[in-house]
Design a protein around this motif. Structure first.
Motif, PDB file in Angstrom:
ATOM      1  N   TYR A  26       0.808  -1.217   0.000  1.00 15.10           N
ATOM      2  CA  TYR A  26       0.000   0.000   0.000  1.00 15.10           C
ATOM      3  C   TYR A  26       0.846   1.274   0.000  1.00 15.10           C
ATOM      4  O   TYR A  26       0.308   2.372  -0.179  1.00 15.10           O
ATOM      5  CB  TYR A  26      -0.897   0.036   1.247  1.00 15.10           C
ATOM      6  CG  TYR A  26      -2.069  -0.909   1.200  1.00 15.10           C
ATOM      7  CD1 TYR A  26      -3.237  -0.572   0.520  1.00 15.10           C
ATOM      8  CD2 TYR A  26      -2.026  -2.137   1.859  1.00 15.10           C
ATOM      9  CE1 TYR A  26      -4.325  -1.420   0.490  1.00 15.10           C
ATOM     10  CE2 TYR A  26      -3.102  -3.004   1.837  1.00 15.10           C
ATOM     11  CZ  TYR A  26      -4.252  -2.649   1.147  1.00 15.10           C
ATOM     12  OH  TYR A  26      -5.333  -3.495   1.116  1.00 15.10           O
ATOM     13  N   PHE A  27       2.155   1.118   0.225  1.00  9.41           N
ATOM     14  CA  PHE A  27       3.005   2.296   0.417  1.00  9.41           C
ATOM     15  C   PHE A  27       3.243   3.056  -0.886  1.00  9.41           C
ATOM     16  O   PHE A  27       3.419   2.453  -1.946  1.00  9.41           O
ATOM     17  CB  PHE A  27       4.350   1.868   1.015  1.00  9.41           C
ATOM     18  CG  PHE A  27       5.312   3.011   1.192  1.00  9.41           C
ATOM     19  CD1 PHE A  27       5.001   4.075   2.020  1.00  9.41           C
ATOM     20  CD2 PHE A  27       6.527   3.032   0.514  1.00  9.41           C
ATOM     21  CE1 PHE A  27       5.875   5.145   2.181  1.00  9.41           C
ATOM     22  CE2 PHE A  27       7.418   4.086   0.670  1.00  9.41           C
ATOM     23  CZ  PHE A  27       7.089   5.144   1.505  1.00  9.41           C
ATOM     24  N   ASP A  38      -7.963  10.808  18.670  1.00  6.61           N
ATOM     25  CA  ASP A  38      -6.767  11.505  19.157  1.00  6.61           C
ATOM     26  C   ASP A  38      -6.021  12.236  18.045  1.00  6.61           C
ATOM     27  O   ASP A  38      -4.897  12.691  18.240  1.00  6.61           O
ATOM     28  CB  ASP A  38      -5.828  10.534  19.866  1.00  6.61           C
ATOM     29  CG  ASP A  38      -5.258   9.465  18.921  1.00  6.61           C
ATOM     30  OD1 ASP A  38      -5.627   9.449  17.722  1.00  6.61           O
ATOM     31  OD2 ASP A  38      -4.452   8.636  19.387  1.00  6.61           O
ATOM     32  N   GLN A  39      -6.645  12.328  16.877  1.00  6.18           N
ATOM     33  CA  GLN A  39      -6.094  13.033  15.712  1.00  6.18           C
ATOM     34  C   GLN A  39      -4.865  12.344  15.113  1.00  6.18           C
ATOM     35  O   GLN A  39      -4.051  12.984  14.439  1.00  6.18           O
ATOM     36  CB  GLN A  39      -5.763  14.492  16.056  1.00  6.18           C
ATOM     37  CG  GLN A  39      -6.999  15.339  16.336  1.00  6.18           C
ATOM     38  CD  GLN A  39      -8.002  15.281  15.178  1.00  6.18           C
ATOM     39  OE1 GLN A  39      -7.685  15.661  14.057  1.00  6.18           O
ATOM     40  NE2 GLN A  39      -9.206  14.804  15.464  1.00  6.18           N
ATOM     41  N   SER A  40      -4.742  11.039  15.354  1.00  3.47           N
ATOM     42  CA  SER A  40      -3.710  10.264  14.668  1.00  3.47           C
ATOM     43  C   SER A  40      -4.340   9.586  13.454  1.00  3.47           C
ATOM     44  O   SER A  40      -5.516   9.226  13.472  1.00  3.47           O
ATOM     45  CB  SER A  40      -3.089   9.219  15.600  1.00  3.47           C
ATOM     46  OG  SER A  40      -4.075   8.293  16.032  1.00  3.47           O
ATOM     47  N   PRO A  41      -3.571   9.426  12.363  1.00  7.17           N
ATOM     48  CA  PRO A  41      -4.137   8.875  11.131  1.00  7.17           C
ATOM     49  C   PRO A  41      -4.197   7.351  11.153  1.00  7.17           C
ATOM     50  O   PRO A  41      -3.413   6.687  11.842  1.00  7.17           O
ATOM     51  CB  PRO A  41      -3.157   9.363  10.066  1.00  7.17           C
ATOM     52  CG  PRO A  41      -1.851   9.457  10.776  1.00  7.17           C
ATOM     53  CD  PRO A  41      -2.175   9.862  12.184  1.00  7.17           C
ATOM     54  N   VAL A  42      -5.116   6.790  10.370  1.00  9.45           N
ATOM     55  CA  VAL A  42      -5.214   5.345  10.203  1.00  9.45           C
ATOM     56  C   VAL A  42      -5.667   5.072   8.769  1.00  9.45           C
ATOM     57  O   VAL A  42      -6.433   5.850   8.190  1.00  9.45           O
ATOM     58  CB  VAL A  42      -6.185   4.717  11.226  1.00  9.45           C
ATOM     59  CG1 VAL A  42      -7.601   5.247  11.043  1.00  9.45           C
ATOM     60  CG2 VAL A  42      -6.157   3.200  11.153  1.00  9.45           C
ATOM     61  N   ARG A  91       2.030   8.699   9.722  1.00 16.81           N
ATOM     62  CA  ARG A  91       2.117  10.008   9.053  1.00 16.81           C
ATOM     63  C   ARG A  91       3.175   9.980   7.955  1.00 16.81           C
ATOM     64  O   ARG A  91       2.990  10.564   6.888  1.00 16.81           O
ATOM     65  CB  ARG A  91       2.422  11.113  10.071  1.00 16.81           C
ATOM     66  CG  ARG A  91       1.300  11.363  11.065  1.00 16.81           C
ATOM     67  CD  ARG A  91       1.703  12.387  12.110  1.00 16.81           C
ATOM     68  NE  ARG A  91       0.744  12.445  13.199  1.00 16.81           N
ATOM     69  CZ  ARG A  91      -0.344  13.201  13.229  1.00 16.81           C
ATOM     70  NH1 ARG A  91      -0.616  13.986  12.193  1.00 16.81           N
ATOM     71  NH2 ARG A  91      -1.162  13.186  14.265  1.00 16.81           N
ATOM     72  N   ASN A  92       4.297   9.321   8.222  1.00 11.82           N
ATOM     73  CA  ASN A  92       5.309   9.150   7.178  1.00 11.82           C
ATOM     74  C   ASN A  92       4.769   8.289   6.044  1.00 11.82           C
ATOM     75  O   ASN A  92       4.952   8.585   4.857  1.00 11.82           O
ATOM     76  CB  ASN A  92       6.565   8.487   7.750  1.00 11.82           C
ATOM     77  CG  ASN A  92       7.400   9.434   8.580  1.00 11.82           C
ATOM     78  OD1 ASN A  92       7.147  10.632   8.646  1.00 11.82           O
ATOM     79  ND2 ASN A  92       8.418   8.898   9.230  1.00 11.82           N
ATOM     80  N   PHE A  93       4.127   7.187   6.425  1.00 14.33           N
ATOM     81  CA  PHE A  93       3.601   6.222   5.452  1.00 14.33           C
ATOM     82  C   PHE A  93       2.701   6.902   4.433  1.00 14.33           C
ATOM     83  O   PHE A  93       2.846   6.693   3.222  1.00 14.33           O
ATOM     84  CB  PHE A  93       2.843   5.131   6.211  1.00 14.33           C
ATOM     85  CG  PHE A  93       2.297   4.031   5.351  1.00 14.33           C
ATOM     86  CD1 PHE A  93       3.054   2.907   5.094  1.00 14.33           C
ATOM     87  CD2 PHE A  93       1.014   4.105   4.827  1.00 14.33           C
ATOM     88  CE1 PHE A  93       2.550   1.868   4.311  1.00 14.33           C
ATOM     89  CE2 PHE A  93       0.500   3.089   4.039  1.00 14.33           C
ATOM     90  CZ  PHE A  93       1.271   1.960   3.787  1.00 14.33           C
ATOM     91  N   VAL A  94       1.768   7.731   4.901  1.00 11.91           N
ATOM     92  CA  VAL A  94       0.797   8.320   3.986  1.00 11.91           C
ATOM     93  C   VAL A  94       1.392   9.455   3.156  1.00 11.91           C
ATOM     94  O   VAL A  94       0.799   9.855   2.141  1.00 11.91           O
ATOM     95  CB  VAL A  94      -0.459   8.810   4.736  1.00 11.91           C
ATOM     96  CG1 VAL A  94      -1.134   7.660   5.449  1.00 11.91           C
ATOM     97  CG2 VAL A  94      -0.136   9.939   5.707  1.00 11.91           C
ATOM     98  N   ARG A  95       2.564   9.974   3.544  1.00 16.60           N
ATOM     99  CA  ARG A  95       3.220  11.026   2.774  1.00 16.60           C
ATOM    100  C   ARG A  95       4.331  10.493   1.872  1.00 16.60           C
ATOM    101  O   ARG A  95       5.060  11.265   1.258  1.00 16.60           O
ATOM    102  CB  ARG A  95       3.796  12.089   3.720  1.00 16.60           C
ATOM    103  CG  ARG A  95       2.759  12.840   4.544  1.00 16.60           C
ATOM    104  CD  ARG A  95       1.764  13.616   3.690  1.00 16.60           C
ATOM    105  NE  ARG A  95       2.401  14.620   2.862  1.00 16.60           N
ATOM    106  CZ  ARG A  95       2.613  15.881   3.220  1.00 16.60           C
ATOM    107  NH1 ARG A  95       2.231  16.296   4.429  1.00 16.60           N
ATOM    108  NH2 ARG A  95       3.166  16.738   2.388  1.00 16.60           N
ATOM    109  N   GLY A  96       4.484   9.178   1.804  1.00 20.67           N
ATOM    110  CA  GLY A  96       5.494   8.596   0.940  1.00 20.67           C
ATOM    111  C   GLY A  96       6.901   8.648   1.502  1.00 20.67           C
ATOM    112  O   GLY A  96       7.881   8.494   0.769  1.00 20.67           O
TER     113      GLY A  96
END
Length: 256
Positions: A26-27, A38-42, A91-96
């Motif tokens: 998925y990356f 808690d405003q963390s992404p999933v 957060r890193n994962f979703v920004r590449g």
């Protein structure tokens, strides 16, 4: 070496590798991001990766407990508990950004005894079993021998977390005392200390699933891992990891 520890450790290494492969698929692609309370992404990658980890580990060890960031907890009766973060640094994962990892920690009677940090995008596996040493791949890890704060490299996640905790200025004062600092946050700062690439990782805002896998790796590499009060625990949000030689000095500074 306890054969039950060894057996679970070997399964953890292989399971983390397979889970990391799933997440890697998925990356650097377009995935929908949801925001938790808690405003963390999933993402779907987090959920599917944790489902694989939970399914594989509990199929092999059905009496073990389980604590996962996405799927919550399950009580066990064996004395063992798996503590999982399917994608640390989402957060890193979703920004590449390739600095993210699958974390598999193993606890026995409230003591973390093994940890695996699988870093698929970098092709790295960090691992440790209590009494057996810490490794990156086949390379044995050891912390640095730097003994002066003015020669040290410090890693951290985000200044924002320190500011929210009311410790922003204290953290900036600490930065003034080290040679250099880098924002290699999340699991990666801990692993850099374990392999001797820096001396300190200071964090606020962590959870047990962020820490259970990294604690054995740090300590088996010869480092120290405590909260800001000097307690060995993964159940606090404030953490200090060091090569051991600077630990007491930094603890005193953080608590002045």
């Amino acid at each position: 070496m306890d054969p039950e520890w060894r057996n679970r450790y070997e399964v953890a290494v292989e399971t983390a590798r397979q889970a990391g492969k799933l997440a890697l698929g998925y990356f650097d692609r377009s995935v929908t991001v949801e925001w938790k309370q808690d405003q963390s992404p999933v993402t779907v990658a987090d959920r599917e990766t944790e489902a694989l980890l939970r399914g594989w580990l509990l199929e092999r060890f059905p009496q073990d407990g389980f604590l996962g960031e996405e799927s919550g907890s399950k009580a066990g009766s064996s004395g063992f508990r798996w503590i999982i973060d399917p994608i640390d640094a989402t957060r890193n994962f979703v920004r590449g950004i390739p600095i993210w990892a699958t974390l598999v920690g193993l606890e026995y009677k409230d003591e973390t005894v093994a940890g695996v940090v699988e870093v698929p995008a970098l092709g790295q596996t960090f691992r440790a079993l209590r009494g057996d040493g810490a490794f990156r791949g086949d390379r044995r890890l050891a912390v640095s021998t730097v003994a002066g704060l003015g020669e040290a490299t410090l890693f951290h996640t985000s200044l924002t977390w320190f500011q929210q905790a009311g410790r922003g200025q204290r953290f900036l004062d600490l930065i003034d005392r080290v040679q250099t600092e880098r924002g290699y946050g999340d699991f990666y700062g801990y692993m850099l200390v374990a392999q001797g690439s820096g001396e300190l990782m200071v964090e606020h805002g962590a959870h047990p699933w962020d820490l259970a896998a990294v604690a054995p790796i740090i300590e088996e590499a010869g480092g120290r891992f405590t909260d800001w009060e000097g307690n060995r625990t993964v159940f606090r949000p404030d953490f200090l990891v060091s090569n051991g030689k600077l630990h007491a000095e930094v603890l005193r500074f953080l608590n002045e």
